[in-house]
Design an enzyme around this catalytic site. Structure first.
Site, PDB file in Angstrom:
ATOM      1  N   ASP A 222       0.127   7.029  -3.513  1.00 57.76           N
ATOM      2  CA  ASP A 222      -0.690   6.073  -3.361  1.00 57.76           C
ATOM      3  C   ASP A 222      -1.637   6.269  -4.663  1.00 57.76           C
ATOM      4  O   ASP A 222      -1.691   7.112  -5.389  1.00 57.76           O
ATOM      5  CB  ASP A 222      -1.556   5.755  -2.085  1.00 57.76           C
ATOM      6  CG  ASP A 222      -0.289   5.538  -0.913  1.00 57.76           C
ATOM      7  OD1 ASP A 222       0.458   4.932  -1.011  1.00 57.76           O
ATOM      8  OD2 ASP A 222      -0.968   6.229   0.064  1.00 57.76           O
TER       9      ASP A 222
ATOM     10  N   LYS B  98      -1.459   0.392  -4.406  1.00 55.02           N
ATOM     11  CA  LYS B  98      -1.689  -0.903  -4.609  1.00 55.02           C
ATOM     12  C   LYS B  98      -1.740  -0.896  -6.260  1.00 55.02           C
ATOM     13  O   LYS B  98      -1.838  -0.148  -6.992  1.00 55.02           O
ATOM     14  CB  LYS B  98      -3.247  -1.122  -4.483  1.00 55.02           C
ATOM     15  CG  LYS B  98      -3.474  -1.340  -2.886  1.00 55.02           C
ATOM     16  CD  LYS B  98      -4.618  -1.669  -2.692  1.00 55.02           C
ATOM     17  CE  LYS B  98      -5.243  -1.946  -1.150  1.00 55.02           C
ATOM     18  NZ  LYS B  98      -6.489  -1.940  -0.793  1.00 55.02           N
TER      19      LYS B  98
ATOM     20  N   MET C 186     -12.421   1.655   4.332  1.00 56.51           N
ATOM     21  CA  MET C 186     -11.990   0.805   3.891  1.00 56.51           C
ATOM     22  C   MET C 186     -12.804  -0.384   4.460  1.00 56.51           C
ATOM     23  O   MET C 186     -12.296  -1.636   4.785  1.00 56.51           O
ATOM     24  CB  MET C 186     -10.566   0.457   4.179  1.00 56.51           C
ATOM     25  CG  MET C 186      -9.548   1.569   3.704  1.00 56.51           C
ATOM     26  SD  MET C 186      -7.854   1.306   4.463  1.00 56.51           S
ATOM     27  CE  MET C 186      -8.212   1.785   6.072  1.00 56.51           C
TER      28      MET C 186
END
Length: 253
Positions: free
Chosen positions: A41, A62, A177
């Site tokens: 990641d 992402k 988050m």
């Protein structure tokens, strides 16, 4: 010192810690160096990722414009790589089992009879506040700590986080988050009766060279976030321990 060698046909679910390469475990380091493939990641941090040869690493985090590799695709790629006889490190920020979806990957590997091993990592909801002088617990401020996600599964019909119960329970609340939804859950806690003067802090990229901290109260932390310019990835700390940052910051290295 013992060295750990990645084995062919095995998937290693590895936590890289909060980002500082010095906080990477010895076992994680050895497996990263010896694995045929590292699927990572964004959160392991540039200093860790930069040490992995391009030919042996694959970005499944992402990307620009909010694009990301679907979890189902990651699961299948892990299985395929292991069945191809490769040793695979699935590298995640923090710990793979603390909001890292490591549990889902573990289940998928088991369902497909792929051998795997879990390598825990230093988890960011403890490490990021800790390095800026905010302990998760403190005898005078908090005898419990709760980790909460600020970004739940979007397919859920409603939130499963009981903010009212958290407001009543006391102790330390650490939200991962949760930068974007900060106004929502701080309001939920206030509406549930939590004191608006409760200390709060946001720690962005804790242990990274460009880490930032914003402090305030349950009433003012959104404004503090905007003033400092806090952006993801960051953790939110709510509770008496958050006030210790201002007390000790002058002695922090």
């Amino acid at each position: 010192m013992r060295e750990y060698e990645a084995e062919s046909g095995v998937v290693y679910l590895v936590g890289s810690g909060p980002g500082d390469p010095g906080l990477l475990t010895v076992k994680a380091r050895d497996l990263i160096e010896s694995a045929d493939l590292v699927m990572h990641d964004k959160l392991p941090g540039p200093d860790i990722l930069g040490r992995i040869p391009t030919a042996r690493k694959e970005d499944v985090g992402k990307r620009a414009h909010g694009e990301r590799t679907p979890q189902s695709e990651i699961n299948e790629r892990l299985v395929a790589a292991a069945r191809d006889g490769r040793s695979v490190v699935r590298l995640k920020g923090g710990d793979p089992f603390v909001f890292g979806r490591g549990g889902e990957e573990m289940e998928h590997l088991a369902d497909h009879d792929v051998p795997f091993e879990v390598v825990p990592g230093v988890t960011s909801p403890v490490a990021a506040p800790g390095v800026v002088g905010i302990p998760a617990t403190h005898r005078e401020h908090a005898s419990s700590v709760t980790f909460v996600t600020g970004h739940e599964d979007p397919t859920k019909p409603e939130s499963t986080v009981d903010w009212a119960a958290l407001a009543e329970a006391g102790g330390t609340i650490v939200v991962l988050m949760g930068v974007t939804r900060l106004p929502e859950y701080t309001a939920a806690l206030r509406n549930a009766g939590m004191d608006p003067e409760t200390p709060c802090a946001l720690v962005e990229r804790g242990t990274w060279p460009d880490q930032q901290v914003a402090t305030g109260t349950l009433e003012t932390i959104v404004e503090a976030r905007d003033d400092v310019g806090i952006e993801p990835p960051a953790v939110t700390v709510i509770g008496g321990v958050a006030g210790l940052h201002e007390t000790v910051r002058g002695s922090l290295r």
